[in-house]
Design an enzyme around this catalytic site. Structure first.
Site, PDB file in Angstrom:
ATOM      1  N   GLY A   1       0.822  -1.210   0.000  1.00  9.59           N
ATOM      2  CA  GLY A   1       0.000   0.000   0.000  1.00  9.59           C
ATOM      3  C   GLY A   1       0.850   1.250   0.000  1.00  9.59           C
ATOM      4  O   GLY A   1       2.075   1.190   0.105  1.00  9.59           O
TER       5      GLY A   1
ATOM      6  N   GLU B   1       5.860  -1.854  -6.416  1.00 11.41           N
ATOM      7  CA  GLU B   1       6.093  -3.221  -5.946  1.00 11.41           C
ATOM      8  C   GLU B   1       6.449  -4.184  -7.057  1.00 11.41           C
ATOM      9  O   GLU B   1       7.154  -5.163  -6.823  1.00 11.41           O
ATOM     10  CB  GLU B   1       4.857  -3.749  -5.210  1.00 11.41           C
ATOM     11  CG  GLU B   1       4.439  -2.923  -4.009  1.00 11.41           C
ATOM     12  CD  GLU B   1       5.565  -2.723  -3.011  1.00 11.41           C
ATOM     13  OE1 GLU B   1       6.473  -3.578  -2.953  1.00 11.41           O
ATOM     14  OE2 GLU B   1       5.567  -1.681  -2.315  1.00 11.41           O
TER      15      GLU B   1
ATOM     16  N   GLU C   1      11.088  -6.870   1.611  1.00 10.68           N
ATOM     17  CA  GLU C   1      10.976  -8.279   1.317  1.00 10.68           C
ATOM     18  C   GLU C   1       9.544  -8.596   0.885  1.00 10.68           C
ATOM     19  O   GLU C   1       8.616  -8.469   1.683  1.00 10.68           O
ATOM     20  CB  GLU C   1      11.348  -9.089   2.558  1.00 10.68           C
ATOM     21  CG  GLU C   1      11.383 -10.581   2.318  1.00 10.68           C
ATOM     22  CD  GLU C   1      11.614 -11.360   3.605  1.00 10.68           C
ATOM     23  OE1 GLU C   1      11.507 -12.577   3.577  1.00 10.68           O
ATOM     24  OE2 GLU C   1      11.869 -10.711   4.648  1.00 10.68           O
TER      25      GLU C   1
END
Lengths: 233, 233
Positions: free
Chosen positions: B51, B71, B120
């Site tokens: 987000g 991402e 990660e």
DNA sequence: ACAAAAGTGTTGAGAGTACACCCATGC
DNA sequence: GCATGGGTGTACTCTCAACACTTTTGT
């Protein structure tokens, strides 16, 4: 707020958050929506959906209920989140993100609206809407689409009906909302009898001209079902 | 911003607005969702949905697309708004309202994820989720419900499939998402032939052990239909 | 020939639609 | 009796699930 590197959100330039509530009711054999006339710019003189800014100590749903309280004087209605509108230019003054809800109100509730606040509010037919402020026409179109859709797969109609009603009255409600006045009486009733049944006779009748009509009420388990089956919690 | 007495919103104490994006993909015969491990409190070490905070000069959808870009390194996916979560205590740091989206990604896209940022990130099976931060378990449950639901009435499955596929592969996809591995082959194919048809043969075949399987692709008009039929724009 | 997977046809149950008919009441 | 609306039955079509069956390939 779940960025990969969580930073205190306060660093960001924050938009304003509002809730807008589309309040439906069935009055005078018509599907009505509650609107407020704006008495200040922008869109002065145009009609708008009731809304409020979200306070930092209340949930979105609480803000929607507070809006209902302010406009109607009570808040025991069916309430469901609709969609969140957040385009940049939708409010010319500043950036506003609007979480919209739709509410369904029984006709007796809708009538005892005390016009609580000072603003000018009125029920408008969904089929003859005035010019609307902001992107509120879009919101209403969407709310109607969702209402119609829910009508097909769930028993929400109950939320718009009085506690007792005849099957013809229920059918009328469906026809008004769907804007389709050709539903077949026999088939409509057959669907109501399908398992699980959603209405049950009260034992009373209503006198009309012609044969008296049996009165029905919604079954409690059917009402619970409506909430359980929500695809949009 | 549509209060009865419009006041400049700046007077109000404003919550923070975030977007969270549930990214689904079909990998290794499983329904996967992309999660990020948090490396700072609160919920340090737990997994979360990707987000971002919404900037004041971008729409909600733009913020969701930016999150995808950050991402995954690209943003050409199916994206649809899910629901807005705004309860008070959902982020222990401060009041955060989260507009959630769900994204569907084709497997070849999902695989060439370059793990762009430092955090990660990993694909997790929806059927074996780790412990999740905030109210993200709730969001995932809801996203899955909506995905399953859309599968029934629309052709969204295409957004999760490669460009060419066999009918068995498509059926597998349905069975994985619905978590129902009993679908009948003949009946599944009959539904695909219903008007309007949503797949068409490419003319090519894929060799398997056994009789070779014809390859199909989704029809362009069916893809357009998915967006048009959106009940949640 | 056999295994393996692709692909199709048949049947029967149940849901939806169109439409005709009967029933109870007031005048 | 007749008008008015309430209430039901029937017959036809269509959808859908269950299941058996045929076809094409590799070994």
């Amino acid at each position: 707020m779940q960025a990969a590197n969580p930073v205190e959100p306060v660093h960001y330039d924050r938009p304003t958050v509002a809730v807008d509530v589309v309040i439906f009711s069935l009055l005078d054999d018509d599907l009505k929506v509650l609107l407020i006339r704006r008495n200040a710019p922008p869109f002065q003189g145009m009609w708008a959906i009731p809304g409020s800014f979200v306070h930092s100590d209340e949930s979105l749903e609480a803000a929607a209920l507070r809006t209902l309280q302010e406009e109607m004087g009570f808040q025991d209605v069916y309430l469901e989140q609709l969609y969140t509108f957040g385009d940049i230019g939708r409010d010319p003054r500043t950036r506003v993100i609007s979480v919209t809800y739709f509410a369904l109100m029984q006709p007796d509730m809708a009538q005892r609206r005390a016009n609580v606040d000072a603003g000018e509010t009125a029920w408008h037919s969904m089929y003859h809407l005035p010019e609307l402020a902001f992107d509120h026409k879009l919101i209403l179109d969407y709310a109607l689409k969702r209402l119609r859709y829910k009508l097909e797969y769930s028993a929400v109609a109950f939320e718009l009906m009085p506690d007792e009603f005849t099957l013809r009255e229920l059918q009328e409600a469906y026809m008004i909302i769907l804007d389709d006045h050709t539903l077949d009486k026999a088939n409509f009733r057959k669907r109501l009898r399908h398992e699980p049944p959603i209405v049950e006779p009260t034992g009373e009748v209503r006198k009309t001209k012609g044969r008296p009509a049996a009165l029905y009420r919604f079954r409690e388990d059917a009402k619970r079902e409506v909430k359980a089956r929500r695809l949009f919690p």
